[in-house]
Enzyme design. Structure first.
Site, PDB file in Angstrom:
ATOM      1  N   ARG A  19       0.757  -1.397   0.120  1.00  0.00           N
ATOM      2  CA  ARG A  19       0.072   0.020  -0.101  1.00  0.00           C
ATOM      3  C   ARG A  19       0.896   1.174  -0.035  1.00  0.00           C
ATOM      4  NH1 ARG A  19      -4.008  -1.215   4.844  1.00  0.00           N
ATOM      5  NH2 ARG A  19      -2.397  -2.981   5.031  1.00  0.00           N
ATOM      6  N   LYS A  26       8.611  -0.505   2.455  1.00  0.00           N
ATOM      7  CA  LYS A  26       8.041   0.045   3.534  1.00  0.00           C
ATOM      8  C   LYS A  26       8.954   0.539   4.669  1.00  0.00           C
ATOM      9  CE  LYS A  26       4.685  -1.646   6.260  1.00  0.00           C
ATOM     10  NZ  LYS A  26       3.305  -1.987   6.388  1.00  0.00           N
ATOM     11  N   GLY A 128       8.216  -4.054  12.334  1.00  0.00           N
ATOM     12  CA  GLY A 128       8.901  -3.091  11.901  1.00  0.00           C
ATOM     13  C   GLY A 128       8.266  -1.583  11.357  1.00  0.00           C
ATOM     14  N   ARG A 359      27.701  24.956   4.005  1.00  0.00           N
ATOM     15  CA  ARG A 359      27.658  23.576   3.419  1.00  0.00           C
ATOM     16  C   ARG A 359      28.695  22.707   4.020  1.00  0.00           C
ATOM     17  NH1 ARG A 359      29.171  25.031  -2.502  1.00  0.00           N
ATOM     18  NH2 ARG A 359      29.342  22.887  -2.646  1.00  0.00           N
ATOM     19  N   SER A 431      36.582  45.317   0.435  1.00  0.00           N
ATOM     20  CA  SER A 431      35.286  44.720  -0.063  1.00  0.00           C
ATOM     21  C   SER A 431      35.540  44.273  -1.602  1.00  0.00           C
ATOM     22  CB  SER A 431      34.070  45.817  -0.134  1.00  0.00           C
ATOM     23  OG  SER A 431      33.630  45.988   1.058  1.00  0.00           O
TER      24      SER A 431
HETATM   25  C1  UD1 Z   1      -1.558  -8.732  11.952  1.00  0.00           C
HETATM   26  C2  UD1 Z   1      -2.242  -9.523  12.979  1.00  0.00           C
HETATM   27  C3  UD1 Z   1      -3.443  -8.740  13.356  1.00  0.00           C
HETATM   28  C4  UD1 Z   1      -3.066  -7.346  13.933  1.00  0.00           C
HETATM   29  C5  UD1 Z   1      -2.267  -6.732  12.903  1.00  0.00           C
HETATM   30  C6  UD1 Z   1      -1.912  -5.538  13.721  1.00  0.00           C
HETATM   31  C7  UD1 Z   1      -1.666 -11.938  12.097  1.00  0.00           C
HETATM   32  C8  UD1 Z   1      -2.247 -12.992  11.368  1.00  0.00           C
HETATM   33  N1  UD1 Z   1      -2.522 -10.591  12.111  1.00  0.00           N
HETATM   34  O1  UD1 Z   1      -1.939  -8.248  10.724  1.00  0.00           O
HETATM   35  O2  UD1 Z   1      -4.135  -9.439  14.151  1.00  0.00           O
HETATM   36  O3  UD1 Z   1      -4.345  -6.807  14.212  1.00  0.00           O
HETATM   37  O4  UD1 Z   1      -1.074  -7.391  12.641  1.00  0.00           O
HETATM   38  O5  UD1 Z   1      -1.111  -4.515  12.715  1.00  0.00           O
HETATM   39  O6  UD1 Z   1      -0.631 -11.871  12.914  1.00  0.00           O
HETATM   40  N2  UD1 Z   1       5.070  -9.702   8.351  1.00  0.00           N
HETATM   41  C9  UD1 Z   1       6.482 -10.722   7.887  1.00  0.00           C
HETATM   42  N3  UD1 Z   1       5.918 -12.042   7.191  1.00  0.00           N
HETATM   43  C10 UD1 Z   1       5.030 -12.067   6.702  1.00  0.00           C
HETATM   44  C11 UD1 Z   1       3.776 -11.318   7.059  1.00  0.00           C
HETATM   45  C12 UD1 Z   1       3.926 -10.088   7.784  1.00  0.00           C
HETATM   46  O7  UD1 Z   1       7.257 -10.631   8.445  1.00  0.00           O
HETATM   47  O8  UD1 Z   1       4.638 -13.211   6.109  1.00  0.00           O
HETATM   48  C13 UD1 Z   1       5.314  -8.701   9.106  1.00  0.00           C
HETATM   49  C14 UD1 Z   1       4.986  -7.451   8.403  1.00  0.00           C
HETATM   50  O9  UD1 Z   1       6.231  -7.108   7.673  1.00  0.00           O
HETATM   51  C15 UD1 Z   1       4.641  -6.461   9.458  1.00  0.00           C
HETATM   52  C16 UD1 Z   1       4.040  -7.420  10.531  1.00  0.00           C
HETATM   53  O10 UD1 Z   1       4.412  -8.824  10.124  1.00  0.00           O
HETATM   54  O11 UD1 Z   1       5.968  -6.098  10.121  1.00  0.00           O
HETATM   55  C17 UD1 Z   1       2.619  -7.538  10.461  1.00  0.00           C
HETATM   56  O12 UD1 Z   1       2.139  -7.710   9.155  1.00  0.00           O
HETATM   57  P1  UD1 Z   1       0.659  -7.232   8.374  1.00  0.00           P
HETATM   58  O13 UD1 Z   1       0.613  -7.943   7.022  1.00  0.00           O
HETATM   59  O14 UD1 Z   1       0.787  -5.666   8.422  1.00  0.00           O
HETATM   60  O15 UD1 Z   1      -0.277  -7.834   9.480  1.00  0.00           O
HETATM   61  P2  UD1 Z   1      -1.621  -8.510   9.320  1.00  0.00           P
HETATM   62  O16 UD1 Z   1      -1.502  -9.825   8.921  1.00  0.00           O
HETATM   63  O17 UD1 Z   1      -2.628  -7.636   8.441  1.00  0.00           O
HETATM   64 CA    CA Z   2      -0.429  -4.177   9.411  1.00  0.00          CA
END
Ligand code: UD1
Ligand code: CA
Length: 520
Positions: A19, A26, A128, A359, A431
């Site tokens: 997104r 990101k 992160g 600078r 000057s």
């Molecule tokens: C997740 C939680 C959700 C919570 C939300 C908060 C799960 C299944 N769901 O949602 O309950 O409300 O976070 O923001 O955990 N990431 C990885 N590897 C992956 C997928 C994600 O490292 O395969 C990392 C992403 O980079 C991020 C974090 O995990 O830093 C959360 O991932 P994101 O996809 O934003 O979370 P959701 O699954 O939507």
């Molecule tokens: Ca998220």
């Protein structure tokens, strides 16, 4: 109060961040002068964990090399092809286990198969992309986890719009039973306002057991880390939750609108922190201070000031309005007005601006001055020395108590190479001088206005080389007849003539008066 340091902090940063619609991963987008993942690393470091691991996959090389640069001792774990936060934590945990076992083997305490050498104790898992989560909040979560003796403690928040988040499901007694993802939730579950912030503390052994039982049997076909809560509970572990006191602080960054909002919120927090520490900020809304900036007491920041990087401002200094400083050190009591500067040092009680451009490599001594419309680069200007107006000082060293006249240019570039110039102490450069590097002006020397200095000037000498002025009378009327200049010249001559006449008339009157007196 700092809690017992956890065995490890794991930062999840493997997601694609689609997104953001960006070529930059990101977690490498920046607010307050740090990448999002660097904010997570800074919060993690405040817990003083045994180890820190960052899980990467998307744009692996860019993220891993950045992480290693900002935090050299951090482990990097690669997520495998299996999607989901559960998969990410599995990969992070196996890296932590392997590292811990290897350390035990190196210490002679175990062989590679010795399972008891795997990591044990508390593991904090965070993201992160939650830059507003700081060490204070993580510490609160670790404290709650320790105090309650939990297998899992999850950070939650009550938000006005829970769409997209996992929901916290509690039983009749208020105990957390599980987390249900938005896409898997029933209408009744979607009505729950308490969401999973995605930040947890796990007991390592309980986490390891539960991860082995995760399945992809869900709406997204992913391994959900969130399923660990129900699994740990079924295995007899306690599951606790801490409701974040400030829901906004746990919001993640998923797009650039949220990035800007998080940046503004973080800036407010930083600016307020400095105000409470004794800094006057006249307009917090237009003052931007990076996380790594340091300010001493009684600094005054005027509206439109932006302080970036490792900028340091000494006690009692005034910066702004409309000033941007990046990696600039400002001495005590200095004044920096409407200035753009980077990689520079400004001495105590020195003055800079308005409209100065500093600078990298500019060093201004105590009580020195860099004034209006002056550009400097790789230039040391000694204590009490002044470059007050309209000058360029590049690749130069100016001693103490010297003055560089208005409009002086240090010519440091001949089109091929750059050269340096040296100006001694107590020098007076006239000057509109042009100093053609390499050139040296000795202590106490003077140069005349408009001089072009190509050769060294010995101490105490006066260097002059301006062309003597030539005056060609009547040139304009002869060579530009009928022009406005010629008319102006004519009018001036007429006025002179009239004045000559009238003073003649006065003399006549005076003479007549004297005659009358004589007659009387
Ligand atoms: C997740 C939680 C959700 C919570 C939300 C908060 C799960 C299944 N769901 O949602 O309950 O409300 O976070 O923001 O955990 N990431 C990885 N590897 C992956 C997928 C994600 O490292 O395969 C990392 C992403 O980079 C991020 C974090 O995990 O830093 C959360 O991932 P994101 O996809 O934003 O979370 P959701 O699954 O939507
Ligand atoms: Ca998220």
């Amino acid at each position: 109060m700092t809690p017992t340091p956890p065995a490890a902090v794991m930062i999840l940063a493997a997601g694609a961040g689609t997104r953001m619609k960006s070529a930059t991963p990101k977690v490498l987008h920046r607010i307050a002068g740090r990448s999002l993942v660097a904010h997570a690393l800074a919060a993690a470091a405040e817990l003083d964990p045994g180890r820190t691991v960052v899980v990467v996959r998307h744009e692996r090389e860019a993220v891993a090399s950045h992480v290693t640069e900002v935090a050299p001792h951090v482990l990097v774990a690669d997520q495998d092809h299996v999607p989901g936060t559960g998969s990410a934590v599995r990969c992070g945990l196996s890296t932590l286990d392997a590292t811990t076992v290897a350390a035990a083997v190196a210490a002679g305490g175990a062989d590679m198969a010795h399972l008891d050498s795997r990591i044990q104790g508390s593991i904090v898992v965070t993201s992160g992309d939650v830059p507003l989560v700081d060490g204070v909040l993580l510490s609160m979560l670790v404290e709650a986890h320790d105090a309650q003796g939990n297998a899992v403690t999850v950070l939650t928040a009550r938000v006005p719009d829970a769409t997209g988040y996992g929901r916290i499901v509690r039983d009749g007694s208020g105990a957390v039973t599980r987390i249900v993802e938005h896409k898997d939730a029933s209408d009744a579950e979607r009505a729950i306002a308490e969401i999973n912030a995605g930040i947890y503390v796990f007991d390592a052994a309980r986490l390891r057991d539960a991860l082995a039982h995760l399945t992809t049997d869900n709406a997204q076909g992913e391994l959900y880390l969130t399923d660990v809560l129900a699994l740990a509970r079924e295995a007899g572990g306690r599951v606790g939750a801490l409701v974040a006191p400030d829901a906004a602080a746990v919001e993640g960054v998923n797009d650039r609108v949220q990035l800007a909002n998080a940046g503004a919120a973080l800036n407010r927090r930083i600016v307020e922190g400095w105000m409470r520490a004794g800094v006057t900020v006249v307009d917090p809304a237009t003052t931007w201070i990076d996380a790594d900036v340091t300010l001493d007491a009684d600094v005054t920041l005027l509206p439109g000031t932006q302080l970036h990087g490792a900028t340091r401002i000494g006690a009692g200094a005034t910066v702004g309005p409309d000033t941007t400083l990046t990696d600039v050190e400002v001495g005590e009591g200095a004044t920096v007005t409407r200035t753009h500067g980077s990689g520079s040092r400004i001495g105590a009680r020195a003055t800079v601006g308005p409209f100065s451009f500093l600078r990298p490599g500019t060093v201004l001594g105590d009580k020195g001055k860099i004034g209006a419309y002056v550009e400097t680069k790789n230039a040391t200007i000694g204590a009490h020395s002044k470059v007050p107006h309209l000058s360029y000082v590049g690749d130069a060293t100016v001693g103490r108590h010297s003055n560089v006249g208005a409009g002086t240019i240090f010519v440091n570039y001949d089109g091929v190479t750059k050269s340096s110039s040296i100006v001694g102490d107590h020098v007076r450069i006239g000057s509109d001088n042009t100093l053609i590097a390499p050139v040296e002006i000795g202590d106490g020397a003077y140069t005349g206005a408009g001089a072009i200095i190509r050769h060294d000037v010995p101490a105490g000498a006066l260097a002059l080389n301006a062309v003597p002025q030539q005056v060609v009378d009547g040139w304009v009327e002869r060579r530009r007849p009928g022009s406005p200049s010629a008319e102006a010249a004519r009018a001036a001559q007429d006025a002179d003539a009239t004045r000559g006449l009238s003073s003649g008339a006065q003399e006549e009157r005076a003479a007549a008066a004297a005659d009358q007196e004589g007659e009387a």
